[in-house]
Design an enzyme around this catalytic site. Structure first.
Site, mmCIF file in Angstrom:
data_model
loop_
_atom_site.group_PDB
_atom_site.id
_atom_site.type_symbol
_atom_site.label_atom_id
_atom_site.label_comp_id
_atom_site.label_asym_id
_atom_site.label_seq_id
_atom_site.Cartn_x
_atom_site.Cartn_y
_atom_site.Cartn_z
ATOM 1 N N LYS A 95 0.807 -1.209 0.000
ATOM 2 C CA LYS A 95 0.000 0.000 0.000
ATOM 3 C C LYS A 95 0.845 1.266 0.000
ATOM 4 O O LYS A 95 0.449 2.267 -0.561
ATOM 5 C CB LYS A 95 -0.822 0.015 1.291
ATOM 6 C CG LYS A 95 -2.266 -0.313 1.093
ATOM 7 C CD LYS A 95 -2.993 0.048 2.352
ATOM 8 C CE LYS A 95 -4.222 -0.821 2.474
ATOM 9 N NZ LYS A 95 -4.717 -1.018 3.772
ATOM 10 N N ARG A 96 1.978 1.184 0.664
ATOM 11 C CA ARG A 96 2.772 2.393 0.855
ATOM 12 C C ARG A 96 3.167 3.073 -0.456
ATOM 13 O O ARG A 96 3.281 4.272 -0.536
ATOM 14 C CB ARG A 96 4.002 2.101 1.706
ATOM 15 C CG ARG A 96 3.860 2.629 3.119
ATOM 16 C CD ARG A 96 4.919 2.080 4.030
ATOM 17 N NE ARG A 96 4.730 0.651 4.243
ATOM 18 C CZ ARG A 96 5.674 -0.263 4.105
ATOM 19 N NH1 ARG A 96 6.866 0.093 3.724
ATOM 20 N NH2 ARG A 96 5.418 -1.530 4.340
#
Ligand code: GLU
Length: 475
Positions: free
Chosen positions: A251-252
């Site tokens: 996700k980052r």
């Protein structure tokens, strides 16, 4: 019968990696005339997310991926839910307790934590010290009646577990590195490992196709099949999905939820096509595949070992291709909510289709469509150097000429506009950039964009004249 399965834990959304796993299971089943099962692995009561399964089903629906089997729910093939199968796991764990392949463990969380830390300091590979393994059987059975406990599997200490993986060939793990895995938790629910093996067997799964992160769990699964006296399925562990910097896709570094891509206007066709090429290669350099074509082309032989980089730019490029290739009506239908939300009146359907047809050639995701459509519905603001360009005397002469000619024209179709362009050059001596740029800027707000016949075809004669007059009055 070949049977595959997609077995997600319902964490709330479908991850791109999940889509890839589901897709490969689906494609393989379709290719060989087998079946693909959807099984919700919801045995972790703490990780339940409201609405997660509905969300998942909706996403698969949009992606055009269907599943074949599951308990009937209102006439439909619903997924299996592990939380509804607790008695099945209870029955199987009793067999393992009886045969001595599993044992109850009464260690408290505090003790386990302490032991884990001590063993880590002493560089043991396994965190549990098997404290409860050798409790006298009678005592263990008695304590199970009223004391909190888990049930662990007994891992042989001096064995190498070997198995064949379709992607990685021969794989081996030393049992000395494997902890006595918990199979049933204190709340009576099975862990992933136990429920997964029991279900894969009872559901007749022939091929387990899943992410590489599950490879280290596989030796435990192989042992469980052995303990239960069952034949293990075939395994194929798919390579990791990576960010362009080769870190694990997370996700980052951007979006990983399929839903988010759909919302932004990536097309299911493009997502399926792109994701299918992450860890699978068709054996030639073909890149474009519809879902139907993938069903025919897919093979386990094409699965690859090395990590697959998820490159959003490549996905965008592919999406642009589908935007141009798919039926115009389909794209128009998908784009409609964006126009309505922006308050644009698209009741003139002929014009709307023309606008979408032009704009879709200029964008790579649907989210960009209004940027190339607004100007057909609203007089574009002309500023800066563009303003200077059309305020110039030659442009004024040009606009007057075009306005008069358009007024006389009955049908400003492509041929008529082309003729007008020739006439302008012949009569006014205006050509090239001096002709195209002022007209496009006045009508479209930018020197780039559709050719003049297309542009005027979409705007219509009256609107074209109105825009030319408006720019002249401003000059
Ligand atoms: N429930 C596991 C997951 O969340 C399934 C892994 C497997 O396919 O065995 O991905």
């Amino acid at each position: 019968m070949i049977k595959t399965r997609f077995a997600p834990s319902p964490t709330g959304y479908l991850h791109l990696g999940g889509l890839r796993t589901a897709l490969f299971n689906y494609l393989y089943a379709r290719k060989v005339g087998g079946k693909v099962v959807l099984r919700i692995e919801d045995t972790d009561q703490q990780r339940q997310v409201e609405g997660a399964v509905d969300n998942l089903m909706e996403t698969f629906d949009k992606m055009g991926i269907g599943f074949d089997e599951g308990p009937r729910q209102g006439g439909e093939c619903g997924p299996y839910f592990q939380s509804q199968r607790l008695s099945v796991y209870q029955e199987q764990i009793r067999r393992l307790l009886d045969s001595g392949h599993a044992y109850p463990c009464f260690c408290s969380p505090e003790r386990l934590k302490k032991v884990r830390e001590e063993r880590a300091a002493q560089k043991f590979n396994t965190p549990y010290d098997r404290h409860c393994l050798n409790l006298p059987r009678r005592e263990a059975l008695d304590r199970m009646q009223d004391q909190p406990h888990v049930i662990r599997m007994k891992i042989p200490q001096d064995r190498i577990v070997r198995f064949y993986d379709i992607v990685r060939d021969a794989v081996e793990f030393n049992c000395a590195d494997i902890d006595d895995q918990v199979l049933i938790k204190t709340d009576g629910f099975p862990t992933y490992h136990f429920a997964n093996v029991v279900d894969d067997h009872l559901m007749g799964i022939s091929h387990v196709i899943r992410g590489e992160e599950w490879l280290p769990s596989t030796p435990k699964h192989i042992l469980l099949y052995e303990y239960c006296g069952w034949k293990a399925p075939k395994f194929a562990h798919l390579p990791l999905l990576l960010n362009p910097d080769r870190s694990k896709l997370s996700k980052r570094q951007g979006d990983v939820a399929v839903e988010v891509y759909l919302q932004k206007g990536y097309l299911p066709e493009a997502l399926n096509n792109y994701v299918a090429l992450l860890g699978w290669a068709p054996g030639n350099d073909r890149e474009m595949f519809s879902l139907d074509q993938l069903e025919k082309a897919f093979s386990l032989k094409g699965l690859q070992k090395s990590g697959a980089v998820f490159d959003v730019e490549k996905l965008k490029w592919m999406n642009g291709h589908y935007l141009r290739e798919l039926p115009l009506k389909q794209i128009a239908r998908l784009a409609e909510p964006r126009f309505l939300q922006a308050g644009i009146d698209i009741s003139d359907k002929t014009k709307y289709l023309q606008v979408v047809d032009d704009a879709r050639r200029r964008i790579s995701i649907l989210d960009e469509i209004l940027d190339f459509s607004n100007m057909f519905y609203e007089v574009p603001a002309v500023q800066g150097e563009h303003r200077l360009f059309i305020d110039d005397g030659t442009s004024r002469e040009l606009f007057i000429f075009w306005k008069d000619k358009l007024n006389e024209m009955t049908n400003p179709d492509t041929e008529a506009i082309k003729a007008l362009i020739r006439e302008t050059t012949d009569e006014l001596g205006i050509t090239g950039k001096n002709l195209y740029w002022p007209l496009r800027i006045a009508l479209y707000g930018s020197p780039h964009g559709p050719d003049l016949p297309t542009l005027i075809g979409i705007l219509g004669r009256e609107e074209t004249i109105r825009r030319l007059e408006l720019q002249m009055n401003k000059a």
